[in-house]
Design a protein around this motif. Structure first.
Motif, PDB file in Angstrom:
ATOM      1  N   GLU A 141       0.835  -1.188   0.000  1.00  0.00           N
ATOM      2  CA  GLU A 141       0.000   0.000   0.000  1.00  0.00           C
ATOM      3  C   GLU A 141       0.876   1.247   0.000  1.00  0.00           C
ATOM      4  OE1 GLU A 141      -2.450  -0.306   3.422  1.00  0.00           O
ATOM      5  OE2 GLU A 141      -3.682  -1.930   2.613  1.00  0.00           O
ATOM      6  N   TYR A 142       0.315   2.347  -0.526  1.00  0.00           N
ATOM      7  CA  TYR A 142       1.080   3.588  -0.542  1.00  0.00           C
ATOM      8  C   TYR A 142       0.136   4.771  -0.630  1.00  0.00           C
ATOM      9  CZ  TYR A 142       0.207   3.588  -5.613  1.00  0.00           C
ATOM     10  OH  TYR A 142      -0.397   3.572  -6.848  1.00  0.00           O
ATOM     11  N   GLU A 143       0.614   5.917  -0.196  1.00  0.00           N
ATOM     12  CA  GLU A 143      -0.105   7.177  -0.366  1.00  0.00           C
ATOM     13  C   GLU A 143       0.728   8.046  -1.304  1.00  0.00           C
ATOM     14  OE1 GLU A 143      -2.567   8.694   2.871  1.00  0.00           O
ATOM     15  OE2 GLU A 143      -1.304  10.494   2.847  1.00  0.00           O
ATOM     16  N   LEU A 144       0.064   8.638  -2.295  1.00  0.00           N
ATOM     17  CA  LEU A 144       0.743   9.397  -3.341  1.00  0.00           C
ATOM     18  C   LEU A 144       0.389  10.876  -3.223  1.00  0.00           C
ATOM     19  CD1 LEU A 144       2.367   9.274  -6.078  1.00  0.00           C
ATOM     20  CD2 LEU A 144       0.131   9.023  -7.209  1.00  0.00           C
ATOM     21  N   LEU A 190      10.274  11.122  -5.118  1.00  0.00           N
ATOM     22  CA  LEU A 190      10.900  10.969  -3.807  1.00  0.00           C
ATOM     23  C   LEU A 190      10.058  10.005  -2.980  1.00  0.00           C
ATOM     24  CD1 LEU A 190      12.892  11.621  -1.573  1.00  0.00           C
ATOM     25  CD2 LEU A 190      11.734  13.821  -1.226  1.00  0.00           C
ATOM     26  N   ILE A 191      10.663   8.885  -2.593  1.00  0.00           N
ATOM     27  CA  ILE A 191       9.989   7.860  -1.802  1.00  0.00           C
ATOM     28  C   ILE A 191      10.392   8.044  -0.339  1.00  0.00           C
ATOM     29  CG2 ILE A 191       9.645   5.388  -1.447  1.00  0.00           C
ATOM     30  CD1 ILE A 191      10.556   4.955  -4.344  1.00  0.00           C
ATOM     31  N   PHE A 192       9.414   8.268   0.518  1.00  0.00           N
ATOM     32  CA  PHE A 192       9.653   8.398   1.952  1.00  0.00           C
ATOM     33  C   PHE A 192       9.326   7.069   2.631  1.00  0.00           C
ATOM     34  CE2 PHE A 192       9.175  12.947   1.005  1.00  0.00           C
ATOM     35  CZ  PHE A 192      10.129  13.515   1.836  1.00  0.00           C
ATOM     36  N   LEU A 193      10.262   6.547   3.417  1.00  0.00           N
ATOM     37  CA  LEU A 193      10.129   5.244   4.060  1.00  0.00           C
ATOM     38  C   LEU A 193      10.083   5.404   5.571  1.00  0.00           C
ATOM     39  CD1 LEU A 193      12.729   3.377   1.814  1.00  0.00           C
ATOM     40  CD2 LEU A 193      10.221   3.208   1.661  1.00  0.00           C
ATOM     41  N   HIS A 194       8.991   4.987   6.162  1.00  0.00           N
ATOM     42  CA  HIS A 194       8.772   5.165   7.600  1.00  0.00           C
ATOM     43  C   HIS A 194       9.624   4.224   8.446  1.00  0.00           C
ATOM     44  CE1 HIS A 194       6.490   1.395   7.950  1.00  0.00           C
ATOM     45  NE2 HIS A 194       5.853   1.720   6.831  1.00  0.00           N
ATOM     46  N   GLY A 195       9.657   4.492   9.735  1.00  0.00           N
ATOM     47  CA  GLY A 195      10.343   3.629  10.687  1.00  0.00           C
ATOM     48  C   GLY A 195       9.452   2.506  11.179  1.00  0.00           C
ATOM     49  N   TRP A 242       4.458   7.573  -0.250  1.00  0.00           N
ATOM     50  CA  TRP A 242       4.654   7.178   1.151  1.00  0.00           C
ATOM     51  C   TRP A 242       4.132   5.755   1.328  1.00  0.00           C
ATOM     52  CZ3 TRP A 242       6.558  11.241   4.350  1.00  0.00           C
ATOM     53  CH2 TRP A 242       6.574  12.496   3.742  1.00  0.00           C
ATOM     54  N   PRO A 243       4.944   4.737   1.028  1.00  0.00           N
ATOM     55  CA  PRO A 243       4.486   3.356   1.154  1.00  0.00           C
ATOM     56  C   PRO A 243       4.445   2.897   2.608  1.00  0.00           C
ATOM     57  CG  PRO A 243       6.747   3.408   0.371  1.00  0.00           C
ATOM     58  CD  PRO A 243       6.304   4.830   0.473  1.00  0.00           C
ATOM     59  N   SER A 244       3.711   1.811   2.834  1.00  0.00           N
ATOM     60  CA  SER A 244       3.606   1.207   4.165  1.00  0.00           C
ATOM     61  C   SER A 244       4.183  -0.201   4.133  1.00  0.00           C
ATOM     62  CB  SER A 244       2.140   1.140   4.606  1.00  0.00           C
ATOM     63  OG  SER A 244       1.571   2.427   4.704  1.00  0.00           O
ATOM     64  N   LEU A 292       9.760  -2.030  -3.935  1.00  0.00           N
ATOM     65  CA  LEU A 292      10.036  -0.645  -4.321  1.00  0.00           C
ATOM     66  C   LEU A 292      10.267  -0.528  -5.829  1.00  0.00           C
ATOM     67  CD1 LEU A 292      12.311   0.614  -1.398  1.00  0.00           C
ATOM     68  CD2 LEU A 292       9.878   1.092  -1.780  1.00  0.00           C
ATOM     69  N   LYS A 293      10.989  -1.470  -6.413  1.00  0.00           N
ATOM     70  CA  LYS A 293      11.186  -1.439  -7.867  1.00  0.00           C
ATOM     71  C   LYS A 293       9.851  -1.554  -8.591  1.00  0.00           C
ATOM     72  CE  LYS A 293      14.189  -4.821  -7.976  1.00  0.00           C
ATOM     73  NZ  LYS A 293      15.178  -5.801  -8.510  1.00  0.00           N
TER      74      LYS A 293
END
Length: 268
Positions: A1-4, A19-24, A51-53, A81-82
């Motif tokens: 899942e992701y938010e764009l 730009l891909i932001f990756l959470h902790g 912003w993927p999960s 990610l690819k």
């Protein structure tokens, strides 16, 4: 899942940087986006952001054991990610030669794993509170040159700046920097710039920029004196256990500036 998130004025005829932001760990994409509040800055810089999960709030990080839920399930987040990048490029005007990753903690470890192991070479990576796993460092083949930004608090109570000892599975921050200096063929005598405590939160920062890297790469270390396990700048809220969040360094702004030259549109 992701938010764009798409910047205003997106042109279908002109490819844009992604730009891909990756959470902790324990987080998800939408919550991380709300915590960083980076939309205005990325809009101004012209980035499409995603912003993927991760699975159960975790990522595969190359730890060589079941250190995360995603690792235990043998997930493959590099391939995820690819696939995400190619999917987005098929739907919106993404320039696949200008894909950047910015990750926090476990997300920063995934960003480095991707840079080491993906044949789709990122245009740049930036990480906060994220050292390299030894197994990743020992089997790292970036496949190209790109800027690397590393932000880390030297009072981080979760990912210790000096590492966890010689037998630990993760490197210290200095060892992580050294690994990227080798890969980008940089010199080891950096210039430094000091950011004083202007807001009174008892933190400061020193920025180390290393010379002689293979163009267009750069390696920059942002050492946050007194900083904890969180993303410096006007971000939050962060749990008290993460320590002090510095407001004397804006990590998002620093990363966007680091990526600026590499994200210039192609000639013509």
């Amino acid at each position: 899942e992701y938010e764009l998130h798409l910047p205003p004025g997106l042109s279908p005829d002109r490819p844009h940087p992604l730009l891909i932001f990756l959470h902790g760990a324990g987080d998800n994409g939408p919550a991380f986006r709300a915590r960083l509040a980076a939309d205005a800055a990325t809009d101004e810089a012209g980035f499409i952001t995603v912003w993927p999960s991760g699975m159960e709030g975790t990522w595969t990080v190359g730890c060589a054991d079941e250190c995360t839920f995603a690792e235990a399930l043998q997930a493959d987040d590099v391939t995820f990610l690819k696939t995400l990048i190619r999917h987005l490029a098929g739907e919106i005007p993404v320039d696949t030669s200008r894909v950047f990753l910015a990750g926090f903690s476990q997300g920063g470890q995934l960003a480095q794993l991707f840079a080491c192991r993906s044949e789709l070479v990122p245009a740049g990576i930036a990480v906060v509170s994220a050292e390299l796993y030894k197994a990743v460092a020992q089997d790292c083949d970036p496949g190209g040159a790109f800027p690397v930004g590393i932000v880390h608090g030297d009072a981080d109570p979760i990912a210790f700046y000096g590492g966890f000892g010689p037998e630990a599975v993760v490197l210290s921050v200095p060892e992580t920097v050294d690994a990227w200096l080798r890969h980008m063929e940089c010199g080891d005598e950096p210039t430094s710039e000091f950011y004083p405590d202007l807001v009174g939160d008892f933190t400061s920062a020193t920025v180390y920029r290393y010379p002689g890297c293979v163009p267009p790469s750069a390696v920059v270390l942002y050492r946050v004196h007194g900083g904890g396990h969180n993303w410096p700048g006007d971000t939050g809220p962060w749990p008290r256990v993460t320590g002090t969040r510095s407001r004397n360094l804006d990590a998002t702004a620093e990363f966007l500036a680091l990526f600026a030259a590499a994200s210039s549109p192609p000639a013509g």
